[in-house]
Motif scaffolding. Sequence first.
Motif, short mmCIF file in Angstrom:
data_model
loop_
_atom_site.label_atom_id
_atom_site.label_comp_id
_atom_site.label_asym_id
_atom_site.label_seq_id
_atom_site.Cartn_x
_atom_site.Cartn_y
_atom_site.Cartn_z
N THR A 109 0.84 -1.11 -0.01
CA THR A 109 -0.10 -0.22 0.06
C THR A 109 0.93 1.31 0.29
OG1 THR A 109 -0.08 0.03 2.42
CG2 THR A 109 -1.67 -1.53 1.43
N THR A 110 0.22 2.50 -0.36
CA THR A 110 0.93 3.64 -0.40
C THR A 110 1.71 4.05 1.16
OG1 THR A 110 -0.31 4.35 -2.08
CG2 THR A 110 0.79 6.18 -0.86
N ILE A 111 0.73 3.78 2.12
CA ILE A 111 1.08 3.97 3.44
C ILE A 111 2.24 3.19 3.92
CG2 ILE A 111 0.44 4.02 5.90
CD1 ILE A 111 -2.32 4.80 4.99
N ASP A 112 2.17 1.82 3.51
CA ASP A 112 3.43 1.12 3.83
C ASP A 112 4.94 1.47 2.84
OD1 ASP A 112 1.98 -0.56 5.48
OD2 ASP A 112 1.50 -2.00 4.02
N ALA A 113 4.42 2.01 1.62
CA ALA A 113 5.52 2.32 1.12
C ALA A 113 6.38 3.63 1.39
CB ALA A 113 5.17 2.89 -0.34
N GLN A 114 5.33 4.43 2.00
CA GLN A 114 5.68 5.77 2.49
C GLN A 114 6.55 5.55 3.79
OE1 GLN A 114 2.23 7.99 2.72
NE2 GLN A 114 2.50 8.86 0.82
#
Length: 198
Positions: free
Chosen positions: A100-105
Amino acid sequence: MKKTLFMALAAAVALTACESKPAEQPVEVIAEEKAQEAITNDIAYIQVEAVLAQSDLYKNEGAALQEKTQKAQKSWAQKEKNLQAEAAALQEKYQKGLITTIDAQNQQQSIEKRIAAYQSSAQKEAQALDEENFVFTNRAQDLLHRAVQAINGQTEKRYRLIINASALIDADSTLDITPLVLEKVNELYAADKKAEKK
């Protein structure tokens, strides 16, 4: 009268030729004369790089410092490579939609923090190594300078000019005092080490 004058002239030439012919000298005498020439010359040269590379100081401390510097540089290069590979793998996962975007960030921030910590640590280590190299170079130059002064004499100068061989284009090998300087550098280094132990 002409014949008498001619014969007297021929005899004089023959005597002069016999007297001016130098006697051949044994090899030992010639070598001794050349050694004496080297001692009395006003000019000498030193192969400074050879003295420093062959000195006990370099063998005991310089080689270890050089190895330490090379290991640190390899370690830095490997850490940087690993962090770049990790960032590239994260980017690839994100583009494939595997995280997910949050995990990637979050992972990106973690990598950035580790990069900053690595850079700070590497900078401190590099500064410490630079200082060690600076001190080592100064010690080597000090030993070399003291050795040359000891060989040349403090008040009664043996040589009027001593130059670094790296600046030479051509010179007679009898002017080379490198072995003498190397011996003196090693002698002074041993004396310094002995004094440190006291």
